[in-house]
Design an enzyme around this catalytic site. Structure first.
Site, mmCIF file in Angstrom:
data_model
loop_
_atom_site.group_PDB
_atom_site.id
_atom_site.type_symbol
_atom_site.label_atom_id
_atom_site.label_comp_id
_atom_site.label_asym_id
_atom_site.label_seq_id
_atom_site.Cartn_x
_atom_site.Cartn_y
_atom_site.Cartn_z
ATOM 1 C CB SER A 12 34.885 81.037 64.157
ATOM 2 O OG SER A 12 35.234 80.259 64.951
ATOM 3 C CE LYS B 116 32.233 85.312 66.515
ATOM 4 N NZ LYS B 116 33.127 84.667 65.883
ATOM 5 C CB SER C 296 32.633 81.155 67.611
ATOM 6 O OG SER C 296 33.259 82.202 66.950
#
Length: 486
Positions: free
Chosen positions: A175, A76, A151
């Site tokens: 998330s 990420k 996210s």
């Protein structure tokens, strides 16, 4: 190869049936073929990945290495990676190349993984749909008209589509778990402090936690084995000893006590999702578990408490992005104040600006006691709900989200509807306990995740429970049609 798990690929690498270079080239080719439609990557590190793969092959040729050596993964894009662009999905960091490495990416690199690139995300991890990225929305590989969740949507979409074996994610209010549910993969949010936050660009420091995202619980166990453990660079990192997350996977579930919170099955939960969750619970009963209804009475307070605490911490954490030391700086500022205000106005997106404003307001003189302090008191009540419930049962189960993945753009104009998507996940972060999402079925051809929550530092037990469920179901092996072939 993209449908194999880590253990199988590791065995093939050791047996020299494939090389890490060949495996890495396979995934790079898949990224090139499929990611134009998904937008799951911000940066693809092709040359670096091939160099790491060559190094892994050299280690394996000597009979050394472990199950992660030579395995291609993605990170990420809020984990600092030395010498590689790290944007946090924001224009503010569109030119930021960190001079140091995060603990998570460093530990996985030391374990021999190959970094394919950095995945797309909601800007500064603020969002539930991955539509808030400066680099554009990520698409769900099961239906390109729907969101992948946020996210960590880029990581979830990449793993679901077979563009990486596994990926790292972060979970501040759901998330990891929500995008894992929406994309039909397995995702684990560890206990707060189980995985170091050093080098992880902060959203809300008391809530953020890194974790693994992969097809199966077994693959998550391999990832967590490398990621977890004390780090002296992170003052919030726990010194509690880590477990052997892999050796415990095959323990039987006979005698397991499962709690079902009545608050998770009330108004707002889609009836198809509810049925899928209850069908999954029945599978656990077949495996020897018992089920009882429990209550988490303060669940409804988790959203207002979270959306005071998280923005308050964000307003503090994001104050460092001022156009002075790094990141975006406006052109031709008239003076220092003009540089501050224009750099931040240009660099931050709408959702980030909203949360900074809310947080600054909640921390301002005259409002601190009324909002922030009260939210922290509610947080203690929510934590106590979980502590009390977990004295009666071993784990808590329920849905991850009220619905399956929703259509792109359908909730961007209604922030309350967007925030309500996190109703079943936020309380876990406020309490700091571990939780995971496990594929449990499909509603109208879209994945549904089962949420499993446990006591502090019980990650090994959660992974064992999820793994046993995945031995008798095949939901986690399903592949989106758009990702098949190649």
């Amino acid at each position: 190869m993209f449908q194999q798990n880590i253990a199988t690929l590791a065995q093939q690498l050791r047996n020299k049936e494939i090389s890490s270079v060949e495996l890495t080239q396979h995934f790079l080719q898949r990224i090139s073929q499929f990611d134009e439609n998904l937008n799951s990557f911000i940066t693809v590190s092709e040359s670096q990945a091939l160099e790491q793969a060559k190094a892994a092959d050299a280690i394996l040729s000597q009979g050394k290495g472990n199950n992660l050596t030579g395995i291609p993964i993605a990170h990420k894009d809020l984990f600092c990676t030395q010498g590689t662009l790290t944007t946090c999905g924001s224009k503010m960091l569109n030119n930021f190349i960190p001079p140091y490495e995060s603990t998570v990416t460093q530990r996985l690199a030391q374990a021999g993984t190959v970094t394919l690139g950095k995945t797309n995300m909601d800007e500064f991890a603020m969002g539930s749909s991955n539509e808030n990225s400066f680099y554009g929305a990520v698409k769900n590989p099961w239906n390109l008209d729907t969101v992948p969740g946020g996210s960590s949507g880029g990581s979830a979409a990449a793993v679901a589509a077979g563009l990486a074996i596994a990926a790292t994610g972060t979970d501040t209010g759901g998330s990891i778990r929500q995008p894992a549910s929406f994309c039909g993969i397995t995702g684990l949010k560890p206990t707060y402090g189980r995985v170091s936050r050093f080098g992880m660009i902060a959203y809300a420091s008391s809530l953020d936690q890194a974790g693994p995202m992969a097809k199966s619980a077994e693959d998550c166990a391999h990832m967590l084995q490398a990621m977890a453990g004390f780090d002296q660079n992170d003052s919030t990192c726990s010194e509690t000893a880590t477990d052997d997350y892999i050796s415990n996977l095959n323990s039987p579930l006979s005698g397991l006590k499962i709690g079902l919170p009545k608050e998770y099955f009330g108004d707002g939960l889609d009836s198809n999702v509810a049925k899928i969750i209850m069908d999954a619970v029945k599978e656990f009963e077949k495996l020897g578990a018992t089920v009882k209804e429990i209550s988490l009475p303060n669940l409804q307070l988790s959203i207002p408490a979270y959306y005071v605490i998280a923005p308050s911490e964000a307003s503090s954490n994001l104050s460092r992005f001022d156009g002075v030391r790094f990141g975006h700086r406006c052109e031709n500022p008239k003076d220092l104040m003009d540089m501050y205000t224009r750099s931040r106005a240009e660099g931050f997106g709408t959702e980030v600006q909203k949360r900074i404003m809310v947080g600054t307001y909640a921390l301002s003189e005259g409002y601190y006691d009324a909002y922030y302090l009260k939210a922290q008191r509610i947080r203690r009540l929510i934590k106590q709900d979980f502590v009390s419930a977990l004295e009666e049962v071993d784990v808590i189960m329920g849905p991850v989200a009220p619905t399956t993945a929703f259509e792109l753009g359908s909730k961007t104009s209604d922030p309350v509807a967007m925030y309500l998507e996190d109703i079943y996940t936020l309380s876990v972060n406020l309490a700091g306990i571990p939780a995971m999402s496990v594929p449990a079925g499909f509603s109208e051809k879209m994945p549904v995740g089962l949420q499993i929550m446990g006591n502090y530092f019980s990650e090994a037990k959660l992974l064992n429970i999820a793994h046993q469920y995945q031995q008798v179901t095949d939901w986690h092996t399903q592949t989106p049609n758009m990702a098949k072939g190649a």
